[in-house]
Design a protein around this motif. Sequence first.
Motif, PDB file in Angstrom:
ATOM      1  N   PRO B 100       5.676   0.152  -9.238  1.00 44.39           N
ATOM      2  CA  PRO B 100       4.538  -0.764  -9.160  1.00 44.39           C
ATOM      3  C   PRO B 100       4.487  -1.689 -10.371  1.00 44.39           C
ATOM      4  O   PRO B 100       4.676  -1.249 -11.509  1.00 44.39           O
ATOM      5  CB  PRO B 100       3.329   0.173  -9.155  1.00 44.39           C
ATOM      6  N   ARG B 101       4.251  -2.957 -10.116  1.00 43.73           N
ATOM      7  CA  ARG B 101       4.149  -3.935 -11.205  1.00 43.73           C
ATOM      8  C   ARG B 101       2.772  -3.824 -11.864  1.00 43.73           C
ATOM      9  O   ARG B 101       1.751  -3.860 -11.164  1.00 43.73           O
ATOM     10  CB  ARG B 101       4.313  -5.349 -10.664  1.00 43.73           C
ATOM     11  N   PRO B 102       2.722  -3.694 -13.186  1.00 43.02           N
ATOM     12  CA  PRO B 102       1.424  -3.644 -13.864  1.00 43.02           C
ATOM     13  C   PRO B 102       0.587  -4.889 -13.574  1.00 43.02           C
ATOM     14  O   PRO B 102       1.121  -6.011 -13.512  1.00 43.02           O
ATOM     15  CB  PRO B 102       1.803  -3.603 -15.348  1.00 43.02           C
ATOM     16  N   GLY B 103      -0.701  -4.687 -13.340  1.00 44.33           N
ATOM     17  CA  GLY B 103      -1.593  -5.807 -13.100  1.00 44.33           C
ATOM     18  C   GLY B 103      -1.633  -6.278 -11.665  1.00 44.33           C
ATOM     19  O   GLY B 103      -2.503  -7.054 -11.274  1.00 44.33           O
ATOM     20  N   HIS B 104      -0.659  -5.771 -10.876  1.00 49.61           N
ATOM     21  CA  HIS B 104      -0.628  -6.130  -9.457  1.00 49.61           C
ATOM     22  C   HIS B 104      -1.240  -5.019  -8.623  1.00 49.61           C
ATOM     23  O   HIS B 104      -1.630  -3.985  -9.148  1.00 49.61           O
ATOM     24  CB  HIS B 104       0.823  -6.342  -9.011  1.00 49.61           C
ATOM     25  N   ALA B 105      -1.245  -5.214  -7.311  1.00 53.22           N
ATOM     26  CA  ALA B 105      -1.855  -4.254  -6.394  1.00 53.22           C
ATOM     27  C   ALA B 105      -0.847  -3.272  -5.809  1.00 53.22           C
ATOM     28  O   ALA B 105      -1.168  -2.539  -4.888  1.00 53.22           O
ATOM     29  CB  ALA B 105      -2.538  -5.006  -5.253  1.00 53.22           C
ATOM     30  N   ASP B 106       0.365  -3.258  -6.327  1.00 57.78           N
ATOM     31  CA  ASP B 106       1.398  -2.406  -5.740  1.00 57.78           C
ATOM     32  C   ASP B 106       0.970  -0.942  -5.683  1.00 57.78           C
ATOM     33  O   ASP B 106       1.059  -0.292  -4.644  1.00 57.78           O
ATOM     34  CB  ASP B 106       2.697  -2.496  -6.565  1.00 57.78           C
ATOM     35  N   TYR B 107       0.531  -0.408  -6.834  1.00 59.34           N
ATOM     36  CA  TYR B 107       0.159   1.010  -6.855  1.00 59.34           C
ATOM     37  C   TYR B 107      -1.068   1.277  -5.993  1.00 59.34           C
ATOM     38  O   TYR B 107      -1.095   2.176  -5.166  1.00 59.34           O
ATOM     39  CB  TYR B 107      -0.083   1.480  -8.304  1.00 59.34           C
ATOM     40  N   THR B 108      -2.108   0.474  -6.172  1.00 62.02           N
ATOM     41  CA  THR B 108      -3.356   0.710  -5.449  1.00 62.02           C
ATOM     42  C   THR B 108      -3.169   0.550  -3.945  1.00 62.02           C
ATOM     43  O   THR B 108      -3.745   1.303  -3.159  1.00 62.02           O
ATOM     44  CB  THR B 108      -4.468  -0.221  -5.954  1.00 62.02           C
ATOM     45  N   ALA B 109      -2.346  -0.397  -3.538  1.00 57.89           N
ATOM     46  CA  ALA B 109      -2.110  -0.566  -2.103  1.00 57.89           C
ATOM     47  C   ALA B 109      -1.332   0.630  -1.571  1.00 57.89           C
ATOM     48  O   ALA B 109      -1.557   1.091  -0.459  1.00 57.89           O
ATOM     49  CB  ALA B 109      -1.344  -1.852  -1.842  1.00 57.89           C
ATOM     50  N   GLU B 110      -0.424   1.132  -2.357  1.00 59.13           N
ATOM     51  CA  GLU B 110       0.345   2.315  -1.957  1.00 59.13           C
ATOM     52  C   GLU B 110      -0.599   3.478  -1.675  1.00 59.13           C
ATOM     53  O   GLU B 110      -0.518   4.133  -0.643  1.00 59.13           O
ATOM     54  CB  GLU B 110       1.321   2.688  -3.067  1.00 59.13           C
ATOM     55  N   VAL B 111      -1.516   3.710  -2.584  1.00 58.13           N
ATOM     56  CA  VAL B 111      -2.481   4.794  -2.391  1.00 58.13           C
ATOM     57  C   VAL B 111      -3.324   4.520  -1.159  1.00 58.13           C
ATOM     58  O   VAL B 111      -3.568   5.389  -0.336  1.00 58.13           O
ATOM     59  CB  VAL B 111      -3.404   4.939  -3.625  1.00 58.13           C
ATOM     60  N   LYS B 112      -3.788   3.286  -1.036  1.00 51.60           N
ATOM     61  CA  LYS B 112      -4.664   2.943   0.075  1.00 51.60           C
ATOM     62  C   LYS B 112      -3.952   3.071   1.411  1.00 51.60           C
ATOM     63  O   LYS B 112      -4.490   3.605   2.359  1.00 51.60           O
ATOM     64  CB  LYS B 112      -5.174   1.512  -0.106  1.00 51.60           C
ATOM     65  N   TYR B 113      -2.740   2.600   1.472  1.00 54.80           N
ATOM     66  CA  TYR B 113      -2.044   2.542   2.754  1.00 54.80           C
ATOM     67  C   TYR B 113      -0.979   3.600   2.930  1.00 54.80           C
ATOM     68  O   TYR B 113      -0.241   3.578   3.905  1.00 54.80           O
ATOM     69  CB  TYR B 113      -1.436   1.160   2.946  1.00 54.80           C
ATOM     70  N   HIS B 114      -0.843   4.505   1.998  1.00 52.27           N
ATOM     71  CA  HIS B 114       0.017   5.681   2.140  1.00 52.27           C
ATOM     72  C   HIS B 114       1.446   5.372   2.525  1.00 52.27           C
ATOM     73  O   HIS B 114       2.011   6.025   3.378  1.00 52.27           O
ATOM     74  CB  HIS B 114      -0.541   6.631   3.196  1.00 52.27           C
ATOM     75  N   GLY B 115       1.988   4.365   1.940  1.00 56.51           N
ATOM     76  CA  GLY B 115       3.407   4.152   2.184  1.00 56.51           C
ATOM     77  C   GLY B 115       3.737   3.201   3.312  1.00 56.51           C
ATOM     78  O   GLY B 115       4.875   2.821   3.497  1.00 56.51           O
ATOM     79  N   PHE B 116       2.724   2.830   4.090  1.00 55.67           N
ATOM     80  CA  PHE B 116       3.014   1.946   5.203  1.00 55.67           C
ATOM     81  C   PHE B 116       2.915   0.475   4.840  1.00 55.67           C
ATOM     82  O   PHE B 116       3.179  -0.379   5.631  1.00 55.67           O
ATOM     83  CB  PHE B 116       2.038   2.219   6.356  1.00 55.67           C
ATOM     84  N   GLN B 117       2.494   0.224   3.636  1.00 56.45           N
ATOM     85  CA  GLN B 117       2.272  -1.155   3.206  1.00 56.45           C
ATOM     86  C   GLN B 117       3.529  -1.987   3.391  1.00 56.45           C
ATOM     87  O   GLN B 117       4.632  -1.553   3.124  1.00 56.45           O
ATOM     88  CB  GLN B 117       1.910  -1.124   1.722  1.00 56.45           C
ATOM     89  N   ASP B 118       3.344  -3.171   3.878  1.00 59.65           N
ATOM     90  CA  ASP B 118       4.453  -4.102   3.970  1.00 59.65           C
ATOM     91  C   ASP B 118       4.628  -4.652   2.574  1.00 59.65           C
ATOM     92  O   ASP B 118       3.942  -5.569   2.153  1.00 59.65           O
ATOM     93  CB  ASP B 118       4.097  -5.214   4.969  1.00 59.65           C
ATOM     94  N   TYR B 119       5.520  -4.071   1.816  1.00 60.63           N
ATOM     95  CA  TYR B 119       5.597  -4.330   0.381  1.00 60.63           C
ATOM     96  C   TYR B 119       6.295  -5.625   0.023  1.00 60.63           C
ATOM     97  O   TYR B 119       6.222  -6.081  -1.091  1.00 60.63           O
ATOM     98  CB  TYR B 119       6.338  -3.176  -0.303  1.00 60.63           C
ATOM     99  N   ARG B 120       6.959  -6.178   0.959  1.00 61.18           N
ATOM    100  CA  ARG B 120       7.768  -7.337   0.615  1.00 61.18           C
ATOM    101  C   ARG B 120       6.885  -8.483   0.125  1.00 61.18           C
ATOM    102  O   ARG B 120       6.098  -9.018   0.870  1.00 61.18           O
ATOM    103  CB  ARG B 120       8.562  -7.798   1.820  1.00 61.18           C
ATOM    104  N   GLY B 121       7.018  -8.800  -1.153  1.00 63.51           N
ATOM    105  CA  GLY B 121       6.254  -9.929  -1.687  1.00 63.51           C
ATOM    106  C   GLY B 121       4.768  -9.672  -1.797  1.00 63.51           C
ATOM    107  O   GLY B 121       3.971 -10.594  -1.739  1.00 63.51           O
ATOM    108  N   GLY B 122       4.425  -8.415  -1.948  1.00 62.74           N
ATOM    109  CA  GLY B 122       3.014  -8.127  -2.120  1.00 62.74           C
ATOM    110  C   GLY B 122       2.272  -8.002  -0.817  1.00 62.74           C
ATOM    111  O   GLY B 122       1.069  -7.785  -0.798  1.00 62.74           O
ATOM    112  N   GLY B 123       3.026  -8.113   0.306  1.00 54.90           N
ATOM    113  CA  GLY B 123       2.388  -7.893   1.591  1.00 54.90           C
ATOM    114  C   GLY B 123       1.146  -8.729   1.769  1.00 54.90           C
ATOM    115  O   GLY B 123       1.175  -9.950   1.625  1.00 54.90           O
ATOM    116  N   HIS B 124       0.080  -8.058   2.065  1.00 50.64           N
ATOM    117  CA  HIS B 124      -1.171  -8.734   2.366  1.00 50.64           C
ATOM    118  C   HIS B 124      -1.850  -9.227   1.113  1.00 50.64           C
ATOM    119  O   HIS B 124      -2.847  -9.914   1.175  1.00 50.64           O
ATOM    120  CB  HIS B 124      -2.075  -7.761   3.122  1.00 50.64           C
TER     121      HIS B 124
END
Lengths: 362, 362, 362, 362
Positions: B100-124
């Motif tokens: 996860p990039r610091p300051g971005h939503a990568d980690y928090t989105a991971e927790v929220k969406y449990h791995g299903f997040q479309d991670y490419r380019g920050g997804g949503h």
Amino acid sequence: MKNTFGNNIHFTLFGESHGQEIGMVIDGLAPGIKVDEDFIKSQLDKRRPQGKISTARQELDPFRIVSGVFNGETTGTPIAIIIPNSNTKSKDYAKLKDLPRPGHADYTAEVKYHGFQDYRGGGHFSGRITTPIVAAGAIAIEALRSKGIVIGTHVKRCAGVDDADFSNYSEELAKLNDKTFAVIDDAKEAEMVSAIEKAAADGDSVGGILETVITGMPAGVGEPWFDTVESELSHILFSVPAIKGVEFGDGFAMADMRGSEANDSFYMDGDKVKTKTNHNGGINGGITNGMPIVIKCVVKPTPSIYKEQDTIDMNKLEDSKLTIEGRHDPAIIHRARVVVDSVVALCLCDMLCGRYGTDYLK
Amino acid sequence: MKNTFGNNIHFTLFGESHGQEIGMVIDGLAPGIKVDEDFIKSQLDKRRPQGKISTARQELDPFRIVSGVFNGETTGTPIAIIIPNSNTKSKDYAKLKDLPRPGHADYTAEVKYHGFQDYRGGGHFSGRITTPIVAAGAIAIEALRSKGIVIGTHVKRCAGVDDADFSNYSEELAKLNDKTFAVIDDAKEAEMVSAIEKAAADGDSVGGILETVITGMPAGVGEPWFDTVESELSHILFSVPAIKGVEFGDGFAMADMRGSEANDSFYMDGDKVKTKTNHNGGINGGITNGMPIVIKCVVKPTPSIYKEQDTIDMNKLEDSKLTIEGRHDPAIIHRARVVVDSVVALCLCDMLCGRYGTDYLK
Amino acid sequence: MKNTFGNNIHFTLFGESHGQEIGMVIDGLAPGIKVDEDFIKSQLDKRRPQGKISTARQELDPFRIVSGVFNGETTGTPIAIIIPNSNTKSKDYAKLKDLPRPGHADYTAEVKYHGFQDYRGGGHFSGRITTPIVAAGAIAIEALRSKGIVIGTHVKRCAGVDDADFSNYSEELAKLNDKTFAVIDDAKEAEMVSAIEKAAADGDSVGGILETVITGMPAGVGEPWFDTVESELSHILFSVPAIKGVEFGDGFAMADMRGSEANDSFYMDGDKVKTKTNHNGGINGGITNGMPIVIKCVVKPTPSIYKEQDTIDMNKLEDSKLTIEGRHDPAIIHRARVVVDSVVALCLCDMLCGRYGTDYLK
Amino acid sequence: MKNTFGNNIHFTLFGESHGQEIGMVIDGLAPGIKVDEDFIKSQLDKRRPQGKISTARQELDPFRIVSGVFNGETTGTPIAIIIPNSNTKSKDYAKLKDLPRPGHADYTAEVKYHGFQDYRGGGHFSGRITTPIVAAGAIAIEALRSKGIVIGTHVKRCAGVDDADFSNYSEELAKLNDKTFAVIDDAKEAEMVSAIEKAAADGDSVGGILETVITGMPAGVGEPWFDTVESELSHILFSVPAIKGVEFGDGFAMADMRGSEANDSFYMDGDKVKTKTNHNGGINGGITNGMPIVIKCVVKPTPSIYKEQDTIDMNKLEDSKLTIEGRHDPAIIHRARVVVDSVVALCLCDMLCGRYGTDYLK
């Protein structure tokens, strides 16, 4: 939505400060949540004007819960908290009908409600309306505490005097929640009170900054578009009278930071994910990351001052002057603190129930 | 409500930055409102990365309106604006999946969406999602202009450089809305760009403060509890990526003012009610008073920097390091400006329609 | 709320039948739900006019999902399903502009939208708008099935011909969901089609009754005031064009029953609570009791008939006459069936997520 | 949304039938609407059990309005109507705790609320909760009347006895609204009462059909997707206890009609647009067309009967039997009438304010 807040749990406020009763209906709290009426009372005490720096209005808050609670626990059906009004002196406010007080909602409410506004004492806009919010907030605060989530607020700055900063959240939050005048460094209370009294002697008023910390929120809460954690919290905070600014983490100080200074690096603390710093105040991309949430609000100086002020006569539409009489606080920031804690608690309950379902807080 | 904003007019956002298409549905705009596709295009240009201080990503915004507009006017049925994605380079983002990039939503989105997040380019969570908001906002901005309501934002401060203050709203707002880099004093653009480039040379990024002014709003709009004007505007502003603080009028500066300094006295200007000062930014008791609304937002420095950063491996749950590659802006504040104008416009439309009915903007 | 349905999951519809594209955005579905595009296609086939009793319009439904789905599973972010329009023959509808068709929304939409309505083909009111609803409903139907909840509808009565009654829900619901013309007793299809064709030969149309059964819903779902299960389901069912009545369980037949006949006694079936009869259709006090939910809807006869009809000229405000040309179905009930299944599925998903949280359907 | 109804005006219900107080908060009614407490009282009288065919419970409804009304007019701020409970005999209900009454919400509420339900007298599910709805509805009914919109309901059928049909709406609606037992043909009252008493003598109960007519609604109200007039009205009607079916216009009878029989032809009556017939009950495509709106609801027979019934013991999870004691009505349809009028009025106010803005009803 007017007068109602929340997406999953609905909080509806009603009442005028000089009407018969004021109250709040909470709709959607799970059944089985303990309701401690003594704690509600202690929270109401923190809101009520007391002592030297608050006005001599004798406000009492003999609240009663008329539905939704049975045998000391919520039943799951709407909870109605009702507080009768007493000790209202309508004559203090009769003059106001045509002369709007600067900084207050008199003029804007007049335009909005076209003359039907119950003007006595600010009608629906009075600070007294925060009373049922504090009562409802007390239930929310305890429900959150039972899930390990703690909220606390201190008067970070008032009338130019700064409180100490937080150095140990769990210890200091616990102490804060027992204080009526919430400062981390007790010595600062006297300094602040002295500065407030000085302004009062000038017939004037002061404001300040409240800093709120929330510990124990799970990561993953919040909706990127459009209900981020900042969106939801600021939404309800900006309903609290006198709040004119809200920032999260380092807030406006980040304007002069570089990315390398503002980013919070991740690291593992055992099996828990944490950040080394917390410039972002526990929120990334609008979603909680598990670190303490840090919020600062500015409370503008109380608009009711004793100096003569320029205004208009709304009836004749010409310039006029106004001197406010009656009883007014030179500062309300120390009392606004418990209102901030309360609305933050209501908001967090709503967000958590959206995330985890209606039974989460049992 | 998730991903949908508004009480009277509903705006729903959809799309991932590296998915097929992104878009917005606007539901509730009255029929008969003119829609000028050239103006939409010019607004999208202000949002798009261009020139030296923005990244080399070739983003195009060939939007199309697929419903709700007929013969250049709204029909009253939902308007769908769709923007296809192009020029996506997924490989830049493959590495991110676990770090996860610091300051971005990568980690928090991971927790929220449990791995299903479309991670490419920050997804949503990508800034690109603001594109349909700017398109929709363009329609709102013009609808408001037709009712005499004008919105404008300048970069008040960036990388330590201050723009001039407003001295003539109508003149300066008009000029601002034609500029890509929105400053009141054109000379400041070069200074700011220079400071931004200096940070970029260090592999770092900067932030700043945006100041927004709205003129022409009628008095009487807003709901004291819980949808004050500040509540509604801050709610949508805090959805804009990178905004970490919102204040109204003099905001946090009011912490050190006295009531006599902060209050705005009323006076008659002909038959119009005005205030001599505007410390409260056009809002009293959560309701507009007819004076210009003044808002300031802090935009934190862009989290994507080229320096190596500490992070964790979310798969292995251990400490790790990360160096971001790809194309990233050293500053986004000058582009965030049109997003701020857009969301403010959407919000005002919603509030006005609540007050005056669904046909107000025709 | 307009054009958007749902309290926990939001479904927003957009598009005009003769505009570029139609679609639906689903906002709030949990991540990790499987999306089977073949099943979506099969559901759309059930909706499309086919065969002798449906019109010769060549409608195709080449849908695409442009966001919210990645690798065959929902990502948790908004899902946008878009269906381009083709084969539109605008000239069939030009005459309509001033002559409202009896039984249709032409006149009422004119009043509502003041002349801006996209009148071609009924604009936003066309049956074609149900297409994205069926596509979205397909995702919901499968998500519910994965939790053991099954929905099925048969044409209980059409043009005076009665289908057989249910005698074995699980068997018959499974078979129904594979049929294009949904009857329990296959022999009835020919009878009904014959009656429909007879009406068509007269230039007329017919209606009927749809009966829907839902098995597997857990007990305890629904909100007594004001979102009972009947309230929520009827709310969305009455949005389906041509539905003019909704009843639950024995519905209107209960008008002539006594309490002793209408009550459903409880008994234990092993460790499960059941009722000996199901006059109440699986709902007590607005909350599910675990028994199958039984709903009946009346679908009025298709308003578009070939006989000449009396109407007015909306421009001249005088009496006139109208003969509808173009291609019209003598009956739509067999196609309305899949729309009913779809909206019921969307509604149940929304209610279940309110009860059990946003992750329930994973 | 739970326990709260409305998109533009919010109605929140609270209270348990055997708790301290019950009430309703109405949030969003414009200021300046007259509030006639005598009319509220007369409406409450229509709801209260009185006379031979209603139970001997001594219910009083000494309501008070504690906010939102000043000098006999609404102020625009939330209106709270509170009704204290009296004459509650908890012991009648103690036995119920484990034995759910067939046809009631005892079992389903138990599942929903997991044992915390305030079970005394049905808790939140009691018919008594309709009292504040009738009080609020009275305000809505009068506000609508001032805009020329009239609502009235008659007992169309009860215990197998049919009332006469409407032949002159304005005359008959006016008379109906003065009657306690609402029939068009007064002679039918005695017949119906006799049939009700016969059932009561058998320890049983009866139901029937209510027919509601609304005159004076302007054309153009309603939202095709998803808030059609039928959707909104059925939504709130299905919250009224005992209603199990709702139809509009000719409703279920349309199943056997042809299009040529069911369509309503338009014609000009002077400069007003009307239809020659009204099979569609005043609604086309989910939007009002200006003709009277016609609704029929089935009220199932009262579940509380004196005969012994089979049930389960929820604690031991085994079969059991139950004989209900206490005071119960053999029919409630004549009292449900005013509840139907009330919820219809609340719903229409909400829809009209959505269409015409918050000031429409002044």
